[in-house]
Structures are given as structure tokens and as C-alpha cells.
Design a protein around this motif. Sequence first.
Motif, PDB file in Angstrom:
ATOM      1  N   UNK A  67      12.917   4.979  -5.779  1.00 33.02           N
ATOM      2  CA  UNK A  67      13.590   3.964  -6.584  1.00 33.02           C
ATOM      3  C   UNK A  67      13.193   4.088  -8.053  1.00 33.02           C
ATOM      4  N   UNK A  68      14.004   3.521  -8.926  1.00 35.02           N
ATOM      5  CA  UNK A  68      13.693   3.555 -10.354  1.00 35.02           C
ATOM      6  C   UNK A  68      12.427   2.750 -10.677  1.00 35.02           C
ATOM      7  N   UNK A  69      12.168   1.600 -10.006  1.00 32.09           N
ATOM      8  CA  UNK A  69      10.892   0.904 -10.250  1.00 32.09           C
ATOM      9  C   UNK A  69       9.676   1.769  -9.932  1.00 32.09           C
ATOM     10  N   UNK A  70       9.790   2.625  -8.899  1.00 32.03           N
ATOM     11  CA  UNK A  70       8.678   3.519  -8.560  1.00 32.03           C
ATOM     12  C   UNK A  70       8.462   4.529  -9.683  1.00 32.03           C
ATOM     13  N   UNK A 106       0.837  -1.205   0.000  1.00 31.81           N
ATOM     14  CA  UNK A 106       0.000   0.000   0.000  1.00 31.81           C
ATOM     15  C   UNK A 106       0.869   1.251   0.000  1.00 31.81           C
ATOM     16  N   UNK A 107       1.978   1.190   0.769  1.00 27.05           N
ATOM     17  CA  UNK A 107       2.889   2.327   0.837  1.00 27.05           C
ATOM     18  C   UNK A 107       3.501   2.606  -0.522  1.00 27.05           C
ATOM     19  N   UNK A 108       3.933   1.517  -1.258  1.00 24.73           N
ATOM     20  CA  UNK A 108       4.522   1.683  -2.574  1.00 24.73           C
ATOM     21  C   UNK A 108       3.516   2.268  -3.557  1.00 24.73           C
ATOM     22  N   UNK A 109       2.264   1.807  -3.421  1.00 28.68           N
ATOM     23  CA  UNK A 109       1.220   2.312  -4.315  1.00 28.68           C
ATOM     24  C   UNK A 109       1.009   3.808  -4.089  1.00 28.68           C
ATOM     25  N   UNK A 135      10.763  14.095 -20.892  1.00 23.88           N
ATOM     26  CA  UNK A 135      11.040  14.040 -19.454  1.00 23.88           C
ATOM     27  C   UNK A 135      12.484  13.620 -19.221  1.00 23.88           C
ATOM     28  N   UNK A 136      13.066  13.986 -18.089  1.00 25.72           N
ATOM     29  CA  UNK A 136      14.420  13.531 -17.768  1.00 25.72           C
ATOM     30  C   UNK A 136      14.469  12.004 -17.712  1.00 25.72           C
ATOM     31  N   UNK A 137      15.641  11.417 -17.896  1.00 27.99           N
ATOM     32  CA  UNK A 137      15.768   9.955 -17.831  1.00 27.99           C
ATOM     33  C   UNK A 137      15.305   9.412 -16.472  1.00 27.99           C
ATOM     34  N   UNK A 138      14.946   8.159 -16.472  1.00 26.25           N
ATOM     35  CA  UNK A 138      14.444   7.475 -15.268  1.00 26.25           C
ATOM     36  C   UNK A 138      15.382   7.668 -14.081  1.00 26.25           C
ATOM     37  N   UNK A 139      16.684   7.568 -14.324  1.00 25.69           N
ATOM     38  CA  UNK A 139      17.655   7.688 -13.240  1.00 25.69           C
ATOM     39  C   UNK A 139      17.602   9.069 -12.597  1.00 25.69           C
ATOM     40  N   UNK A 140      17.515  10.112 -13.432  1.00 25.87           N
ATOM     41  CA  UNK A 140      17.477  11.473 -12.903  1.00 25.87           C
ATOM     42  C   UNK A 140      16.176  11.755 -12.163  1.00 25.87           C
ATOM     43  N   UNK A 141      15.065  11.213 -12.665  1.00 26.92           N
ATOM     44  CA  UNK A 141      13.789  11.396 -11.977  1.00 26.92           C
ATOM     45  C   UNK A 141      13.816  10.713 -10.611  1.00 26.92           C
ATOM     46  N   UNK A 142      14.445   9.540 -10.565  1.00 26.08           N
ATOM     47  CA  UNK A 142      14.546   8.818  -9.293  1.00 26.08           C
ATOM     48  C   UNK A 142      15.342   9.644  -8.279  1.00 26.08           C
ATOM     49  N   UNK A 143      16.412  10.268  -8.750  1.00 26.64           N
ATOM     50  CA  UNK A 143      17.213  11.112  -7.862  1.00 26.64           C
ATOM     51  C   UNK A 143      16.437  12.374  -7.462  1.00 26.64           C
ATOM     52  N   UNK A 144      15.746  12.955  -8.419  1.00 23.57           N
ATOM     53  CA  UNK A 144      15.007  14.196  -8.158  1.00 23.57           C
ATOM     54  C   UNK A 144      13.933  14.001  -7.091  1.00 23.57           C
ATOM     55  N   UNK A 145      13.227  12.864  -7.153  1.00 23.51           N
ATOM     56  CA  UNK A 145      12.117  12.634  -6.222  1.00 23.51           C
ATOM     57  C   UNK A 145      12.517  11.710  -5.063  1.00 23.51           C
ATOM     58  N   UNK A 204       2.020   9.513  -5.682  1.00 21.45           N
ATOM     59  CA  UNK A 204       2.567  10.820  -5.302  1.00 21.45           C
ATOM     60  C   UNK A 204       3.478  11.363  -6.404  1.00 21.45           C
ATOM     61  N   UNK A 205       4.267  10.468  -6.983  1.00 27.27           N
ATOM     62  CA  UNK A 205       5.173  10.873  -8.064  1.00 27.27           C
ATOM     63  C   UNK A 205       4.371  11.291  -9.296  1.00 27.27           C
ATOM     64  N   UNK A 206       3.302  10.544  -9.592  1.00 24.65           N
ATOM     65  CA  UNK A 206       2.423  10.902 -10.713  1.00 24.65           C
ATOM     66  C   UNK A 206       1.889  12.326 -10.526  1.00 24.65           C
ATOM     67  N   UNK A 207       1.407  12.602  -9.315  1.00 27.98           N
ATOM     68  CA  UNK A 207       0.854  13.934  -9.037  1.00 27.98           C
ATOM     69  C   UNK A 207       1.918  15.019  -9.197  1.00 27.98           C
ATOM     70  N   UNK A 208       3.130  14.738  -8.739  1.00 33.22           N
ATOM     71  CA  UNK A 208       4.201  15.730  -8.807  1.00 33.22           C
ATOM     72  C   UNK A 208       4.612  16.002 -10.255  1.00 33.22           C
ATOM     73  N   UNK A 209       4.709  14.937 -11.058  1.00 35.77           N
ATOM     74  CA  UNK A 209       5.100  15.123 -12.461  1.00 35.77           C
ATOM     75  C   UNK A 209       3.986  15.843 -13.225  1.00 35.77           C
TER      76      UNK A 209
END
Length: 243
Positions: free
Chosen positions: A42-45, A1-4, A29-39, A9-14
Motif C-alpha cells: 500500500x502507499x501508506x507502507x 507487527x505484520x505492517x511494521x 526515487x520513483x513516485x509513491x504510487x509506482x513504488x507501491x506497485x513495484x513492491x 522489508x521495503x526499507x531493506x529493498x530500497x
Amino acid sequence: MQNRRLFWDIVDKIELLIDSGNYPPGSRLPPERLLAEQFDVSRPTIREAIIALEVRQRVEVKTSSGVYVIEKPDEANKQLFVTAFELTQARALVEGEAAALAAGSITKEELEQLHTNLVKMEAGIDADQADKEFHSIISRATRNNAILFAVQNFWSLRESKENIKEAYRMVCQSNVNKRKDEHRDIYNALKAGDAQKARIAMHEHFNRLINALFDATEAKALEEVKRKNNETRDLYSLSHLVS
């Protein structure tokens, strides 16, 4: 539930960044790695968030290229369903008046263009495109850009909506000679500069078309009833007991 909750939350922010103009339509959009760092996730999220954004039609994932922002869908237009009957009625109302208006302003050159497309229709040379151009010339001859815009949108609907395309396919090849005669009547009225005859000729054209749509729809419905009855007959038949 926490992961969901986290990836939503990331969807809302983007989406907020997209709506605020930080990532306008067409931008990547920035690459997956940069988005993971920005927010700070994890990259799977991030991957899950991108999938959700794609489902919401906010981004498009292009293989080996990246994730691109697309125009936000217009929910009102997205949910609007137009039938072939509605389109034909609207065309009759607008294009009938367009023909009447064009009768007083159409030029010799435009009449020649109309005649060229009329000849193509009568000869069966790319008849559908000639038909489209025939109606477009009339709408341009009104000297009213709003009418031209409306007629262009009618054709866009006709060519893009599957339900309308299917309905028109059922009728456009029927009564080909009548279709030719109707367009010649419209042309003759415009050539004579007779607004009332042009309006009537256009209305008669669409009246025949809408009645053909009704006939085709009824025939299709009857065919479906017959098919279902045959299936039911096969299911409950006692022929094997009395033969």
C-alpha cells in the motif's frame, strides 16, 4: 507487527537498490504510487518506508519535488567528536612544520599576499577571513598538497562544528593585539627565510590560543557552578524565616 515488518522489508529493498547503484546519490526515487506497485504494497507502507529511509539519512524529501537519494553517511566520521583543544593541538603540529617548510619556498608574491592580510588583521578589516587566508597562503607556500589539504580541513572543522565555533568565539576577540603581534612574527620569520623562527612563531601563536581556550573553559565552568549554587541557595534559603 505484520505492517511494521512489511515496511522494514521495503526499507531493506530500497536500500539494496541504492547500494547497488540503481538509485545513485542525487537521483530521485520513483513516485509513491509506482513504488507501491513495484513492491506490491500500500502507499501508506511506502510512506512509512520513506520516513525510515529519511531518518537513516539515505534519502531527502523535498516538498513538491520528490524523494532524492543522498550520500551514505560515513559512520566513523559521523561519530567522531573533535574538541577545540584537539583541533588546536593538531593545527600547531601541522602548521608549525608548514611554516618551517614554507620559509624555504615562499615567493615574493605570496609574501605580499601575507602582508596584505596581515594589514587587514591589524586594521580589523574582516579580520577572521584575513586570518584564514593568512594561514592558507602559508600552507600553499609549502608546495605540498597534503599539507594544504590538512590545513583546509582544519578550517572546515573550525567553521562547521558548533562546539569548536563556540570555543573559538570565546577566545578570538580576546588579546587582539597579541594575536596581531603573533601573526607579524610569523610573517617576519617567513620574510627572513628562517625556518626555525617560523616554526617557533607559529607554535607560540597556537600555545597562546590553547591557553586562552583553557582560561575561557574554566571561566565558563565557574560561571555554571555559581549559577547552580545560586539556584540551590534560593531553594533552601531560610532568609524568609529570620527576616
